[in-house]
Design a protein around this motif. Structure first.
Motif, PDB file in Angstrom:
ATOM      1  N   UNK A  62       5.070   0.320  -6.167  1.00 52.80           N
ATOM      2  CA  UNK A  62       4.879   0.532  -7.598  1.00 52.80           C
ATOM      3  C   UNK A  62       5.088  -0.783  -8.328  1.00 52.80           C
ATOM      4  N   UNK A  63       4.666  -0.820  -9.549  1.00 53.64           N
ATOM      5  CA  UNK A  63       4.869  -2.002 -10.371  1.00 53.64           C
ATOM      6  C   UNK A  63       6.339  -2.127 -10.721  1.00 53.64           C
ATOM      7  N   UNK A  64       6.889  -3.332 -10.561  1.00 50.00           N
ATOM      8  CA  UNK A  64       8.308  -3.557 -10.796  1.00 50.00           C
ATOM      9  C   UNK A  64       8.633  -3.532 -12.281  1.00 50.00           C
TER      10      UNK A  64
END
Length: 371
Positions: free
Chosen positions: A353-355
């Motif tokens: 996932x996007x941090x």
């Protein structure tokens, strides 16, 4: 209770391997050059006996290559379903994807030699080695002391013309009539017919056994027994019984948890169950599962084994499943933990996932915003 450390599973040789079986993914011309390069290395440099399938040896890309003629003439060929090489092979090398490893497993219905799998397929969850470094990796495996994952398999028996009769909560099997053996399934020579009334076939399965409704429009309705006790009836599209290795395959797509292959367990996963509370369950390795049509089932069901040998099961037939005594020793590229989590991350993008931005940066950006 003693819990064995997975790191204790190591590949050691009592004597250097002399016979190697090379399995190549079929119908993929891009593997012709890697296959020839590996065979040259094993035959000419390592002076090993190399076994290949007849269909692979007769492939036009090999037979029409004059530079490969000398190596091709020294290959030992065999035919699946006709020639038994189970006691001749010291090591299996797979070139392809996960399906190639499953096929290699199906060739050995008893003890399996160590398997070294190179990722030259589409997914490669079970194939940790990169072909670019095959010389170094093969040499290390020949030297021994490599990490090994013992991938458990399922011993599966399909019995025909039998009925399940429960007396006092225990399961009894009674033959209705003697019938000749069924023919081997779909031209697959790995199906071992069993003699005796009712016995149809027995297989060693690496990923999963799937019982589904087949072409029928009705819901599948099968009973599930565990060590002789009726546990539940499965009303839906079907049920998947898988090994920990198979937990990342069809079972994962059906919503099951993913289990490390060193965990001794069997995973039972319903396929589109007509119940909101029917969740996948994990049972101990070694228990005996039996799947049979329910008495009020509207139609027959179908069963398949690692996606092969699909056949129909009727009322009175049943499928008996337990943990096999013959696991598949899969050679690790690094170790049993690193290889598995790397496959989860790279092949299935597990927890990708996007941090989030750090909290300090978020506060700083917020404080500088004009109203």
């Amino acid at each position: 209770m003693h819990v064995q450390d997975p790191a204790s599973h190591r590949l050691t040789w009592s004597e250097p391997p002399a016979n190697v079986l090379v399995i190549r993914k079929v119908r993929d011309d891009s593997l012709a050059e890697p296959f020839k390069e590996l065979c040259r290395f094993l035959v000419e440099e390592k002076q090993l006996t190399v076994y290949v399938e007849r269909g692979v040896a007769d492939d036009a890309t090999l037979s029409n290559d004059p530079s490969f003629a000398s190596v091709r003439g020294r290959l030992c060929v065999f035919r699946e379903g006709h020639d038994d090489i189970s006691d001749r092979v010291d090591l299996i090398v797979c070139l392809g994807g996960d399906g190639t490893l499953l096929y290699a497993s199906s060739l050995f219905q008893a003890s399996v030699p160590p398997v070294m799998a190179f990722n030259l397929g589409s997914l490669g969850f079970l194939t940790p080695f990169k072909f670019e470094s095959y010389r170094t990796d093969v040499a290390k495996v020949f030297e021994g002391d490599a990490a090994v994952t013992l991938r458990s398999r399922l011993k599966v028996k399909v019995v025909k013309d039998m009925r399940l009769k429960r007396t006092g909560g225990r399961q009894q099997e009674r033959s209705l009539e003697s019938q000749s053996q069924e023919e081997h399934g779909e031209g697959d020579g790995n199906v071992n017919g069993e003699s005796g009334a009712g016995a149809a076939l027995q297989l060693q399965v690496l990923n999963e056994v799937v019982v589904d409704r087949g072409p029928w429009p009705y819901l599948s309705n099968v009973d599930l027994y565990l060590d002789g006790h009726l546990i539940t009836s499965v009303l839906g599209d079907g049920v998947i019984v898988s090994t920990p290795t198979g937990s990342t395959a069809y079972a994962a797509a059906a919503g099951a948890s993913m289990i490390h292959p060193n965990v001794p367990a069997i995973l039972v996963t319903p396929v589109c169950p007509h119940s909101l509370s029917f969740r996948p369950i994990v049972v101990p390795a070694g228990v005996e599962l039996v799947i049979a049509l329910s008495p009020d089932a509207r139609s027959t069901a179908w069963v398949s084994f690692d996606g092969r040998n699909r056949r129909e099961i009727r009322r009175g037939d049943f499928v008996k499943i337990t943990t096999s005594r013959y696991p598949l020793p899969s050679v690790c590229c690094h170790d049993v933990v690193h290889d598995w989590f790397q496959s989860l991350a790279q092949c299935l993008h597990w927890n990708a996932r996007k941090r989030q931005a750090p909290l300090a940066d978020f506060i700083s950006d917020s404080s500088g915003t004009e109203n």
